[in-house]
Motif scaffolding. Sequence first.
Motif, PDB file in Angstrom:
ATOM      1  N   HIS A   1       1.196   4.306  -3.193  1.00 39.53           N
ATOM      2  CA  HIS A   1       1.015   5.523  -2.728  1.00 39.53           C
ATOM      3  C   HIS A   1       2.413   6.506  -3.244  1.00 39.53           C
ATOM      4  O   HIS A   1       2.231   7.406  -3.781  1.00 39.53           O
ATOM      5  CB  HIS A   1       0.671   5.996  -1.553  1.00 39.53           C
ATOM      6  CG  HIS A   1      -0.903   5.803  -1.300  1.00 39.53           C
ATOM      7  ND1 HIS A   1      -1.734   6.508  -1.888  1.00 39.53           N
ATOM      8  CD2 HIS A   1      -1.453   4.691  -0.644  1.00 39.53           C
ATOM      9  CE1 HIS A   1      -2.908   6.045  -1.580  1.00 39.53           C
ATOM     10  NE2 HIS A   1      -2.556   4.922  -0.774  1.00 39.53           N
TER      11      HIS A   1
ATOM     12  N   LYS B   1       0.982  -1.264   0.090  1.00 39.59           N
ATOM     13  CA  LYS B   1      -0.084  -0.069   0.158  1.00 39.59           C
ATOM     14  C   LYS B   1       0.687   1.279   0.017  1.00 39.59           C
ATOM     15  O   LYS B   1       0.776   2.331  -0.607  1.00 39.59           O
ATOM     16  CB  LYS B   1      -0.885   0.123   1.306  1.00 39.59           C
ATOM     17  CG  LYS B   1      -2.027   1.001   1.128  1.00 39.59           C
ATOM     18  CD  LYS B   1      -3.170   0.808   1.899  1.00 39.59           C
ATOM     19  CE  LYS B   1      -4.324   1.816   2.018  1.00 39.59           C
ATOM     20  NZ  LYS B   1      -5.091   1.770   2.997  1.00 39.59           N
TER      21      LYS B   1
ATOM     22  N   LYS C   1      -2.636   5.181   4.507  1.00 40.10           N
ATOM     23  CA  LYS C   1      -1.876   5.188   3.036  1.00 40.10           C
ATOM     24  C   LYS C   1      -0.611   4.039   3.338  1.00 40.10           C
ATOM     25  O   LYS C   1      -0.040   3.710   2.446  1.00 40.10           O
ATOM     26  CB  LYS C   1      -1.562   6.211   2.526  1.00 40.10           C
ATOM     27  CG  LYS C   1      -2.888   7.076   1.909  1.00 40.10           C
ATOM     28  CD  LYS C   1      -2.443   8.321   1.520  1.00 40.10           C
ATOM     29  CE  LYS C   1      -3.640   9.132   0.953  1.00 40.10           C
ATOM     30  NZ  LYS C   1      -3.214  10.570  -0.009  1.00 40.10           N
TER      31      LYS C   1
END
Length: 304
Positions: free
Chosen positions: A41, A37, A289
Amino acid sequence: MLELKVNNETSRLRAVVLGTAVNNGPTPSISEAYDPKSLEHILAGTYPVEKDMVIEMEAFNKVLKKYDVTVFRPELIENYNQIFTRDIGFVIDDIFIKSNILPDRESELDAIQYIIDQIDPEKVVRPPEEVHIEGGDVMLWNDHVFIGTYKGSDYASYITARTNMQGVEFIKDLFPNKIVKEFDLVKSKIEARDNALHLDCCFQPVGVDKGIIYKSGFREEADYMYLVALFGKENLFHITREEMYKMNSNIFSIDSNVVVSEKNFTRLNNWLRDNGFTVEEIAYAEISKQEGLLRCSTLPLIRD
């Protein structure tokens, strides 16, 4: 002297270590990403910035203070991510267990040494080197200790596999009177929607007899069925793949009827309220995030 006591995830919280986003350092490079993840990002240019994360963590701190919880914070390390204190240690009953974490995170433990120094040294344990275990994989439920692990033969090649079977055996030996149950979790290095980084990414108890669960986070249906049998299907809130990705199972309990949750978890928060919980909603979407949320940012030391 800190008299540690943690027997479950939801009793009244009295003392906790909350991470910090201050002096968090620059956006990591692609090779420095610990999980899919964060990588997603970093590649998209949407990796969270320090000032936003500091605001989110302070909102969390404020809620904890509102409930008269004693909040400890790590000492600051220059340009370093110290948000996720859950990874670095955990308490079972009155024992503080230091995690064997990824080697380049070792200094995070040094940053909470001043807290560990307030604990009876006989109650502080460091597992041997071959034992891998992180707090996000360890969940207490009174007589039970639930532990997330990864049983694939390719364990060593997964940076997202954080707790090994030696970790499970270590806890079994340390707490012979507990029912220690391990859960084989789904791991992915490249797709965050198919990666249960820790057990709290796909399951967490709430209240006295309820839980949040993501069925596809378990490699074996039998592991999922074990929890269904224990809690009762009607007491489990089943989250979707997208809700799991957004970390819906990673909220945090201050008491058996008080939870801190992300304000965008509409479906979950409504279910919690319908079931008599007070839901303290805060913004935590930037921190999420990095594949961690509210439970990941805390290391409970004392619960009533």
